[in-house]
Design a protein around this motif. Structure first.
Motif, mmCIF file in Angstrom:
data_model
loop_
_atom_site.group_PDB
_atom_site.id
_atom_site.type_symbol
_atom_site.label_atom_id
_atom_site.label_comp_id
_atom_site.label_asym_id
_atom_site.label_seq_id
_atom_site.Cartn_x
_atom_site.Cartn_y
_atom_site.Cartn_z
ATOM 1 N N THR B 43 0.833 -1.204 0.000
ATOM 2 C CA THR B 43 0.000 0.000 0.000
ATOM 3 C C THR B 43 0.868 1.255 0.000
ATOM 4 O O THR B 43 0.535 2.256 -0.634
ATOM 5 C CB THR B 43 -0.933 0.000 1.228
ATOM 6 O OG1 THR B 43 -1.732 -1.175 1.179
ATOM 7 C CG2 THR B 43 -1.813 1.219 1.258
ATOM 8 N N GLN B 85 -7.547 0.160 -0.061
ATOM 9 C CA GLN B 85 -7.688 -1.133 0.598
ATOM 10 C C GLN B 85 -8.935 -1.164 1.481
ATOM 11 O O GLN B 85 -9.644 -2.149 1.527
ATOM 12 C CB GLN B 85 -6.434 -1.398 1.437
ATOM 13 C CG GLN B 85 -6.347 -2.786 1.993
ATOM 14 C CD GLN B 85 -4.961 -3.048 2.581
ATOM 15 O OE1 GLN B 85 -4.034 -2.280 2.373
ATOM 16 N NE2 GLN B 85 -4.833 -4.124 3.313
ATOM 17 N N ASP B 176 -5.977 -1.590 -4.933
ATOM 18 C CA ASP B 176 -5.372 -2.094 -3.698
ATOM 19 C C ASP B 176 -6.274 -3.167 -3.103
ATOM 20 O O ASP B 176 -7.317 -2.872 -2.533
ATOM 21 C CB ASP B 176 -5.144 -0.942 -2.704
ATOM 22 C CG ASP B 176 -4.139 -1.320 -1.621
ATOM 23 O OD1 ASP B 176 -3.807 -2.513 -1.508
ATOM 24 O OD2 ASP B 176 -3.699 -0.420 -0.894
ATOM 25 N N GLU B 177 -5.874 -4.393 -3.225
ATOM 26 C CA GLU B 177 -6.626 -5.553 -2.724
ATOM 27 C C GLU B 177 -8.096 -5.515 -3.124
ATOM 28 O O GLU B 177 -8.970 -5.416 -2.270
ATOM 29 C CB GLU B 177 -6.472 -5.661 -1.201
ATOM 30 C CG GLU B 177 -5.008 -5.711 -0.818
ATOM 31 C CD GLU B 177 -4.735 -6.368 0.520
ATOM 32 O OE1 GLU B 177 -5.671 -6.927 1.110
ATOM 33 O OE2 GLU B 177 -3.581 -6.325 0.949
HETATM 34 MG MG LIG Z 1 -2.015 -2.715 2.182
#
Ligand SMILES: [Mg+2]
Ligand SMILES: Nc1ncnc2c1ncn2[C@@H]1O[C@H](COP(=O)(O)OP(=O)(O)OP(=O)(O)O)[C@@H](O)[C@H]1O
Lengths: 358, 254
Positions: B43, B85, B176-177
């Motif tokens: 991140t 995220q 992000d994810e």
């Molecule tokens: Mg992360």
């Protein structure tokens, strides 16, 4: 309850969402135009104040309710507007010069205070704006040559193209048209990219910036617009009370202005008007109530300030959406009767957020 | 000239070297994935690309332009969009409004025009809505269009955030994810969308992801990261069987 089936993008950006709105706002318009011809002089005079405070409320709502920045110094912009108007008019300028100047000068002051706002948040911003208010108040008091200092300054009725707004009715229409104009301007902004950028900053600065919103530019813009509207309110205020002096623009006045948006309902333009009406009506209610209170209670000095304070705290705790939020609930209750259920407006579970940048 | 390149990127927080001399290159049109155990610095790399933190070393180049030193909002304006995220939506606005904010970089009208809502503004607004409506169709969000974000389920919010990023019409999309917090069905759907974003919309994707099924399915190339350093790079299969990667995951799991 009304469901609107959307078949066209234009429906989304319309001024009035459906025919019902046209009807009710049309009716409101007729009532507002007819009002000065049926109401007593005293009530009209109170309506002047409601209009003036609505304009200021719009300004503060833009900043606090839509951009998420706090200001405890808006009385300073009110002062800049009022004194600019008084001085320019004193120098023989017509309203069409003095009023825009009042707005522009207030906007300039707004930009000056907007600059620290780029770095400060929450309580620190509140303190910075509060300090700004004190500074402006001090300047007005000290700069006697220009402002008359504590002695104050007299203001004559406004003049436009040879017409003098010296009657209650004509001044009412001046205030009303400026209120409607500022309201329309804000509605337009809020349905355009600028207004959306403000709301984005309010809800998540980091997201806004990742969507390409220039935080510095839009925060400064919000401060400037907010101050400009407050300055216009200040100019009208000067004409309304015909005499201005530094003690009208203290910190207490700023807090009264914040009361408008909080009691009215953060994040709604209706709220600004409701809040303005509320703080005009409340002192009257208190003075009537005083007659019925035991002499001890009625004699308390600052009773009004106490009531204001208590109400402010009560609204923050029990009805954070203000009078407008209350009104929405009542309206929904009627629309859904008898199916309204308790807790309908309770906030949905919000997801946990971590402290670091996500 | 490479499409997107990160060279010798680094940053420390206190004593922690969160990202340490990381270099990689993303080719136009591919899905490039960064994997790594928790706290590896994935991140943080996104935050460095988005210029939310100033990098203490290294350069970031996008389409031949160095990003270092620009203001954060310029990154989006150059055509890089991202998701977060932990979801960062505008909670008190509707889904439509959220997506419209994604259109901010395509704004064409001035403040003065907007105050009066001149015909130019009206035309621009209609065009913005048309663009947003395409995203709504693409991600099948029509059902939620006018709902407030605050009340919607997690999985839907994840898709809305993807939609908001797509509404900016990016050339590089950082995810992000994208599958974190989603159930298997939703994850499967997300995989389809990422494939469509790459193939149909032709958008280059740089992604951080834990779910190795998803990673192998959609990625062209993978970079493995551990404690801020890159430890392996290659096709999904190559990276997954790389001894340093196995070591990092086994070491991190106890
Ligand atoms: Mg992360
Ligand atoms: N703003 C910050 N301040 C201090 N330390 C930070 C900050 N952001 C990240 N870190 C640290 O940097 C390291 C890498 O964090 P990062 O969030 O990039 O990990 P990640 O690879 O995304 O992990 P996860 O899989 O849990 O999301 C961690 O040790 C974290 O504590």
């Amino acid at each position: 309850m009304r469901f609107i089936f959307k078949t066209d993008y234009r429906q989304d950006i319309r001024l009035f969402r459906h025919a019902g709105y046209v009807f009710w706002y049309g009716l409101l318009g007729v009532v507002l135009v007819a009002a000065p011809f049926v109401l007593s002089e005293y009530v009209i005079s109170q309506l002047h104040f409601v209009c003036i405070y609505s304009i200021v409320g719009f300004g503060l709502m833009l900043l606090v309710g839509f951009t998420g920045q706090i200001s405890l110094g808006h009385a300073a912009f009110l002062a800049v507007g009022a004194y600019t108007e008084a001085l320019l008019q004193g120098a023989g300028m017509p309203l069409w010069v003095s009023l825009p100047s009042a707005a522009l000068l207030s906007a300039a002051a707004g930009i000056i205070i907007g600059i620290p706002a780029l770095r400060l948040k929450g309580i620190y911003l509140a303190i910075a704006t509060l300090a700004f208010n004190v500074i402006v108040e001090e300047i007005i008091t000290r700069w006697e040559g220009l402002t008359g200092g504590n002695g104050g300054k007299h203001v004559k009725p406004a003049e436009l193209f040879g017409f003098t707004f010296d009657s209650d009715v004509s001044f009412y229409f001046l205030c009303l048209s400026l209120t409607v104009l500022s309201c329309l301007m804000l509605i337009n902004l809020l349905r355009s990219p600028t207004g959306r950028a403000f709301v984005a900053i309010r809800d998540s600065e980091i997201s806004a910036s990742c969507m390409g919103v220039n935080l510095a530019k839009y925060k400064t813009m919000s401060f400037a617009l907010s101050a400009a509207l407050t300055g216009v309110g200040g100019a009208l205020y000067a004409h309304k009370i015909t005499f201005i002096s530094p003690e009208q623009f203290t910190l207490l006045a700023s807090i009264e202005l914040v009361t408008i948006v909080i009691i009215g309902g953060i994040g709604s333009l209706h709220g600004a008007v409701f809040g303005a009406a509320f703080i005009i009506v409340l002192p009257q209610v208190i003075s009537v109530a005083k007659d019925y209170l035991p002499s001890g209670a009625a004699g308390i000095s600052g009773l009004q300030a106490i009531v204001f304070g208590v109400l402010l705290v009560a609204f923050i705790i029990f009805e954070p959406m203000g009078i407008y939020g209350r009104w929405l609930k009542v309206r929904t209750w009627f629309e859904l009767f008898p199916f309204y259920r308790q807790g309908m407006f309770r906030r949905q579970k919000s997801y946990m957020k971590s402290e670091r940048l996500r | 000239m490479s499409f997107f390149r990160v060279e010798d990127l680094g940053i420390s927080f206190g004593g922690v070297r969160a990202v340490d001399a990381v270099s990689f290159e993303v080719n136009q049109g591919e899905v490039y994935t960064i994997i790594g155990p928790n706290g590896a610095g994935k991140t943080t790399i996104f935050n460095l690309i988005g210029l939310l933190y100033p990098a203490s070393s290294g350069t970031i180049c996008f389409e031949g332009r160095t990003l270092n030193g620009l203001a954060p909002h310029r990154v989006a304006q150059l055509g890089i969009a991202r998701t977060f995220q932990n979801i960062e939506l505008f909670e008190h606005a509707t889904v439509l409004q959220n997506l419209l904010i994604g259109r901010h970089r395509h704004r064409s009208t001035s403040l003065w025009q907007e105050m009066a809502f001149l015909p130019a503004v009206r035309r621009a607004e209609l065009a913005q809505r048309e663009a947003v409506e395409k995203v709504i169709d693409f991600l099948e969000l029509a059902h939620y269009r006018d709902g407030l974000v605050a009340g919607l389920p997690y999985g839907v919010r994840k898709v809305i955030e993807l939609g908001r990023a797509l509404a900016t019409e990016p050339r590089l999309l950082l995810l992000d994810e994208p599958s974190s917090g989603l159930n298997p069905e939703e994850t499967n759907e997300m995989a389809f969308w990422i494939e469509d974003i790459q193939k149909e919309l032709g958008i280059t994707v740089l992604m951080v992801e834990h779910d190795m099924n998803l990673v192998s399915r959609v990625s062209d190339r993978v970079l493995a990261l551990n404690e801020g350093r890159s430890i392996a790079q290659g096709t999904p299969a190559e990276v997954q069987s790389h001894p340093a990667v196995i070591e990092a995951y086994l070491g991190g799991s106890d």
